[in-house]
Write an enzyme that holds these catalytic residues in place. Structure first.
Site, short mmCIF file in Angstrom:
data_model
loop_
_atom_site.label_atom_id
_atom_site.label_comp_id
_atom_site.label_asym_id
_atom_site.label_seq_id
_atom_site.Cartn_x
_atom_site.Cartn_y
_atom_site.Cartn_z
N HIS A 23 169.13 54.08 -7.22
CA HIS A 23 170.47 54.61 -7.91
C HIS A 23 171.62 53.70 -7.54
CE1 HIS A 23 173.97 58.12 -8.44
NE2 HIS A 23 172.86 57.39 -9.12
N ARG A 24 172.20 53.42 -9.17
CA ARG A 24 173.13 52.25 -8.51
C ARG A 24 172.70 51.18 -7.53
NH1 ARG A 24 178.73 56.32 -7.76
NH2 ARG A 24 177.38 58.11 -9.37
N GLU A 81 168.51 51.68 -11.09
CA GLU A 81 169.55 52.22 -12.11
C GLU A 81 170.12 51.76 -11.98
OE1 GLU A 81 172.64 55.74 -13.63
OE2 GLU A 81 172.29 54.47 -11.26
N ASP A 121 175.11 51.87 -14.34
CA ASP A 121 176.05 51.99 -14.80
C ASP A 121 176.57 51.01 -15.77
OD1 ASP A 121 175.30 55.61 -13.88
OD2 ASP A 121 176.41 54.45 -12.30
N HIS A 181 180.57 52.17 -12.64
CA HIS A 181 180.52 53.60 -12.73
C HIS A 181 181.49 53.85 -13.18
CE1 HIS A 181 179.80 57.40 -12.07
NE2 HIS A 181 178.96 58.19 -11.81
N GLU A 240 172.19 53.06 -17.79
CA GLU A 240 172.82 54.67 -17.54
C GLU A 240 174.21 54.10 -18.48
OE1 GLU A 240 174.05 57.38 -14.83
OE2 GLU A 240 175.35 57.84 -16.36
N LYS A 297 177.32 54.76 -19.92
CA LYS A 297 178.32 55.77 -19.92
C LYS A 297 179.74 55.93 -21.27
CE LYS A 297 178.17 57.05 -16.26
NZ LYS A 297 177.50 58.10 -14.77
N ASP A 352 170.15 56.65 -3.36
CA ASP A 352 170.71 55.94 -3.22
C ASP A 352 170.09 55.31 -1.82
OD1 ASP A 352 172.69 56.65 -4.67
OD2 ASP A 352 173.87 58.06 -3.17
O1 G3P Z 1 171.05 58.55 -13.74
C1 G3P Z 1 171.14 59.89 -13.05
C2 G3P Z 1 172.81 59.39 -12.27
O2 G3P Z 1 172.99 58.17 -12.59
C3 G3P Z 1 173.26 60.04 -13.11
O3 G3P Z 1 174.84 60.79 -11.97
O4 G3P Z 1 176.94 59.74 -12.01
O5 G3P Z 1 175.46 58.94 -10.77
O6 G3P Z 1 175.88 58.03 -12.66
P1 G3P Z 1 175.38 59.16 -11.99
MG MG Z 2 173.74 56.66 -12.72
#
Ligand code: G3P
Ligand code: MG
Length: 271
Positions: A19-20, A47, A49, A62, A121, A123, A247
């Site tokens: 994640h990120r 993943e 953003d 993000h 992802e 935004k 994470d």
């Molecule tokens: O894609 C799942 C998650 O990344 C969504 O929330 O705020 O971490 O981008 P956020």
């Molecule tokens: Mg995200």
């Protein structure tokens, strides 16, 4: 590397998704976080953003504003890529990362290609909406330009954007992210159908058994975020989901693989 498929093959554990990037170990959405994820065996996907800079470049960031994760201030969309590149995107996390810069999507792909799948992802800024198609086109054309169409999942909280992206580029793999404030009471199958999505993404506290049953019946892949503790991973994987966003993806690989339920997947309903 195999093309991306929304569900792992039958009998395989859920995807482990950084994640990120590996954001527990390096500043989120930076080359350091992506590099750490790429060099960790067992991580299937990264993943990140994305949003637009002033000059229309797709960048990995993000927040809509710069202050939390960089030395800048204000809306990222107000600055050119060259201006954004001056900012330190790592010190907020640890001074050792002071040389990290906001990467462009093109740079991320150049680095990750052939190593991991990407969950991009998108935004969208609810206060300053882009004209329909602008963001979708910028992102997908960048991916196409890099020749990586088969290795990417696009997702967003903005389901209209995802529906439009899918209309513009029917061969893409897309997912909708559940927003409890906006989507409360709506079933995953309905939300996904409107955007022609094959993946349903939600936060761990949002997932109910009835949502899961509905998603499974509709043949959707279900990915859950953000699972950082072994206990959360064990509990959630046992439900029979298909992807885990974390994470600390490096720390949960073993737990994902050994959790009860991890081997019970079937991809026979895959979109
Ligand atoms: O894609 C799942 C998650 O990344 C969504 O929330 O705020 O971490 O981008 P956020
Ligand atoms: Mg995200």
């Amino acid at each position: 590397m195999q093309p991306f498929h929304p569900k792992p093959p039958a009998g395989r554990p859920p995807y482990v998704i950084a994640h990120r990037g590996l954001s527990g170990k390096a500043p989120e959405n930076t080359p350091a976080a992506f590099s750490a994820a790429c060099s960790t065996p067992g991580i299937d996907m990264i993943e990140l953003d994305v949003r637009l800079s002033r000059d229309g470049e797709v960048i990995a960031l993000h927040d809509r504003t710069l202050q939390r994760t960089t030395t800048g201030n204000g809306r990222a969309r107000s600055y050119t890529t060259a201006e954004l590149k001056q900012l330190d995107a790592g010190s907020w996390f640890d001074p050792a990362f002071a040389s990290e810069r906001i990467p462009t999507l093109r740079e991320v792909i150049a680095f990750v290609r052939g190593k991991r799948w990407l969950n991009i992802e998108i935004k969208s800024d609810f206060w300053f909406r882009e004209r329909p198609g602008v963001l979708e086109r910028a992102v997908v054309e960048t991916v196409k330009d890099c020749g990586c169409e088969d290795y990417v999942l696009y997702s967003s909280f903005d389901h209209r954007l995802i529906a439009n992206l899918k209309r513009m580029y029917p061969h893409t793999q897309v997912g909708v992210i559940y927003n409890i404030w906006h989507d409360f009471g709506r079933l995953p199958s309905k939300l996904a159908a409107r955007a022609h999505a094959s993946v349903f993404v939600c936060a761990k506290f949002e997932l109910t058994r009835s949502m899961l049953r509905d998603a499974q019946r509709a043949g959707l892949a279900v990915y859950v975020y953000t699972l950082n503790s072994r206990q959360d991973v064990r509990k959630t994987v046992a439900l029979g989901i298909h992807g885990v966003l974390s994470d600390v993806a490096d720390e949960i690989i073993g737990v994902v693989q050994s959790s009860p339920g991890a081997a019970s997947h079937s991809n026979k309903n895959s979109a």
